[in-house]
Motif scaffolding. Sequence first.
Motif, mmCIF file in Angstrom:
data_model
loop_
_atom_site.group_PDB
_atom_site.id
_atom_site.type_symbol
_atom_site.label_atom_id
_atom_site.label_comp_id
_atom_site.label_asym_id
_atom_site.label_seq_id
_atom_site.Cartn_x
_atom_site.Cartn_y
_atom_site.Cartn_z
ATOM 1 N N PRO A 1 0.815 -1.224 0.000
ATOM 2 C CA PRO A 1 0.000 0.000 0.000
ATOM 3 C C PRO A 1 0.843 1.266 0.000
ATOM 4 O O PRO A 1 2.059 1.221 0.216
ATOM 5 C CB PRO A 1 -0.801 -0.121 1.304
ATOM 6 C CG PRO A 1 -0.020 -1.027 2.184
ATOM 7 C CD PRO A 1 0.710 -1.969 1.272
ATOM 8 N N HIS A 2 0.175 2.396 -0.224
ATOM 9 C CA HIS A 2 0.891 3.680 -0.264
ATOM 10 C C HIS A 2 0.155 4.801 0.472
ATOM 11 O O HIS A 2 0.261 5.961 0.104
ATOM 12 C CB HIS A 2 1.182 4.089 -1.713
ATOM 13 C CG HIS A 2 -0.045 4.171 -2.576
ATOM 14 N ND1 HIS A 2 -0.167 3.448 -3.746
ATOM 15 C CD2 HIS A 2 -1.199 4.876 -2.458
ATOM 16 C CE1 HIS A 2 -1.346 3.713 -4.301
ATOM 17 N NE2 HIS A 2 -1.986 4.582 -3.529
ATOM 18 N N SER B 1 -1.188 2.843 6.821
ATOM 19 C CA SER B 1 -0.795 1.584 6.161
ATOM 20 C C SER B 1 0.660 1.189 6.368
ATOM 21 O O SER B 1 1.126 0.227 5.773
ATOM 22 C CB SER B 1 -1.090 1.657 4.661
ATOM 23 O OG SER B 1 -0.202 2.561 4.025
ATOM 24 N N ALA C 1 2.200 -2.487 5.303
ATOM 25 C CA ALA C 1 3.231 -2.543 4.261
ATOM 26 C C ALA C 1 4.415 -3.411 4.680
ATOM 27 O O ALA C 1 5.071 -4.037 3.839
ATOM 28 C CB ALA C 1 3.712 -1.132 3.916
ATOM 29 N N SER D 1 2.945 -0.540 -6.286
ATOM 30 C CA SER D 1 2.259 0.287 -5.291
ATOM 31 C C SER D 1 0.752 0.338 -5.543
ATOM 32 O O SER D 1 0.306 0.758 -6.602
ATOM 33 C CB SER D 1 2.847 1.700 -5.357
ATOM 34 O OG SER D 1 2.234 2.527 -4.409
ATOM 35 N N ASP E 1 -3.209 0.620 -3.145
ATOM 36 C CA ASP E 1 -4.148 0.365 -2.060
ATOM 37 C C ASP E 1 -5.272 -0.480 -2.661
ATOM 38 O O ASP E 1 -5.322 -0.671 -3.881
ATOM 39 C CB ASP E 1 -4.723 1.675 -1.503
ATOM 40 C CG ASP E 1 -3.641 2.529 -0.849
ATOM 41 O OD1 ASP E 1 -2.626 1.970 -0.403
ATOM 42 O OD2 ASP E 1 -3.818 3.763 -0.784
ATOM 43 N N TYR F 1 -4.005 -8.290 5.189
ATOM 44 C CA TYR F 1 -5.134 -7.482 4.711
ATOM 45 C C TYR F 1 -5.654 -6.661 5.886
ATOM 46 O O TYR F 1 -5.886 -7.204 6.964
ATOM 47 C CB TYR F 1 -6.246 -8.385 4.153
ATOM 48 C CG TYR F 1 -7.478 -7.598 3.755
ATOM 49 C CD1 TYR F 1 -7.500 -6.838 2.585
ATOM 50 C CD2 TYR F 1 -8.615 -7.572 4.571
ATOM 51 C CE1 TYR F 1 -8.614 -6.093 2.233
ATOM 52 C CE2 TYR F 1 -9.739 -6.824 4.220
ATOM 53 C CZ TYR F 1 -9.724 -6.084 3.046
ATOM 54 O OH TYR F 1 -10.822 -5.338 2.704
ATOM 55 N N SER G 1 -8.723 0.675 6.937
ATOM 56 C CA SER G 1 -8.437 1.855 7.759
ATOM 57 C C SER G 1 -9.458 2.013 8.874
ATOM 58 O O SER G 1 -9.170 2.571 9.924
ATOM 59 C CB SER G 1 -8.389 3.109 6.897
ATOM 60 O OG SER G 1 -9.627 3.295 6.231
ATOM 61 N N SER H 1 -8.794 0.040 2.013
ATOM 62 C CA SER H 1 -8.215 -1.265 2.345
ATOM 63 C C SER H 1 -6.754 -1.324 1.904
ATOM 64 O O SER H 1 -6.378 -0.708 0.898
ATOM 65 C CB SER H 1 -8.968 -2.385 1.626
ATOM 66 O OG SER H 1 -10.349 -2.284 1.844
ATOM 67 N N TYR H 2 -5.981 -2.085 2.672
ATOM 68 C CA TYR H 2 -4.556 -2.251 2.384
ATOM 69 C C TYR H 2 -4.229 -3.736 2.344
ATOM 70 O O TYR H 2 -4.580 -4.484 3.255
ATOM 71 C CB TYR H 2 -3.713 -1.578 3.476
ATOM 72 C CG TYR H 2 -4.167 -0.170 3.786
ATOM 73 C CD1 TYR H 2 -4.151 0.811 2.796
ATOM 74 C CD2 TYR H 2 -4.650 0.160 5.055
ATOM 75 C CE1 TYR H 2 -4.600 2.100 3.062
ATOM 76 C CE2 TYR H 2 -5.096 1.449 5.327
ATOM 77 C CZ TYR H 2 -5.070 2.411 4.330
ATOM 78 O OH TYR H 2 -5.522 3.685 4.590
ATOM 79 N N SER I 1 -1.001 -6.586 1.371
ATOM 80 C CA SER I 1 0.436 -6.726 1.113
ATOM 81 C C SER I 1 0.746 -8.126 0.614
ATOM 82 O O SER I 1 0.300 -9.117 1.202
ATOM 83 C CB SER I 1 1.219 -6.462 2.395
ATOM 84 O OG SER I 1 1.010 -5.120 2.792
#
Length: 296
Positions: A47-48, A54, A58, A184, A186, A267, A270, A282-283, A285
């Motif tokens: 994510p960024h 995040s 990450a 990168s 999200d 997963y 926020s 949502s994030y 990785s």
Amino acid sequence: MGTKVRRPSHAGSWYTDNPKQLSEELEGWLQSCGLTKSSDVRGVIAPHAGYSYSGRAAAYAFGNIDPSNITRVFLLGPSHHYYTPKCALTTATVYKTPIGDLPIDLEVTEELKATGKFELMDIRVDEAEHSMEVHLPYLAKVFEGHQVKIVPILVGAVSAENEAMYGQILAKYVDDSNNFFSISSDFCHWGSRFNYMHYDKKHGPIYKSIEALDKMGMDIIETGDPDSFKQYLLEYDNTICGRHPISVFLHMLRNCSTKIKIKFFRYEQSSQCKSNRDSSVSYASAAAKTDDSSSS
């Protein structure tokens, strides 16, 4: 050619500009995710968002990286403010971070420029974009003490045909095991402020519906099939802001000779949406690993 610096324009807002604090924060997150570093890991999807949102998630991508054999990192991020139907290369020679500078690989950037398929982004466009910058401190931290150059590629609103075309151009770099890829993105941006409120009540509360939608996308990305991913996006229109960088990466993996599989490790959301007044991002990785298993 003189030095041309891209400043860390989001330091002090999206993440701390205090080097000691930033370094400790990253180290803390990387340690707490408890992942084993592996030289089989050739890429990440991470994510960024601002680090308070995040940063921890990450780490579940960047924590997989064994830096020992890697000398070059390709960084693919979406364009949030600048419209282009193409991919764009940086005109900078170095990307600064509060915890160390990352030199641009000018040779590879020139090689890509020579294909005639890339545009060059103005330094103001480069500095305004956060999608790649937010990966930089993590890369500077993970590759601390290692000589590594970066190849930033801003991925515009690229058509399906051109995603495939860029995937073909970049595929050969995947076959060099000294190269690494940082993608990168999200995941779902949900709520009226994002103009996206897909809700399937069978999953229960809204946040569970969002999770089901995101996980469907993550499962498809893990299959490595860019066409299925495209279908999923057409059907659900999930607001995955890095859809184009992810698609280009899937095409790279399809076109290279090395067998690489993507696996998601984390997963998060926020916040948990429970009503139409709520919103969340949502994030997710993931790590992309060379796959030596003969079964496929």
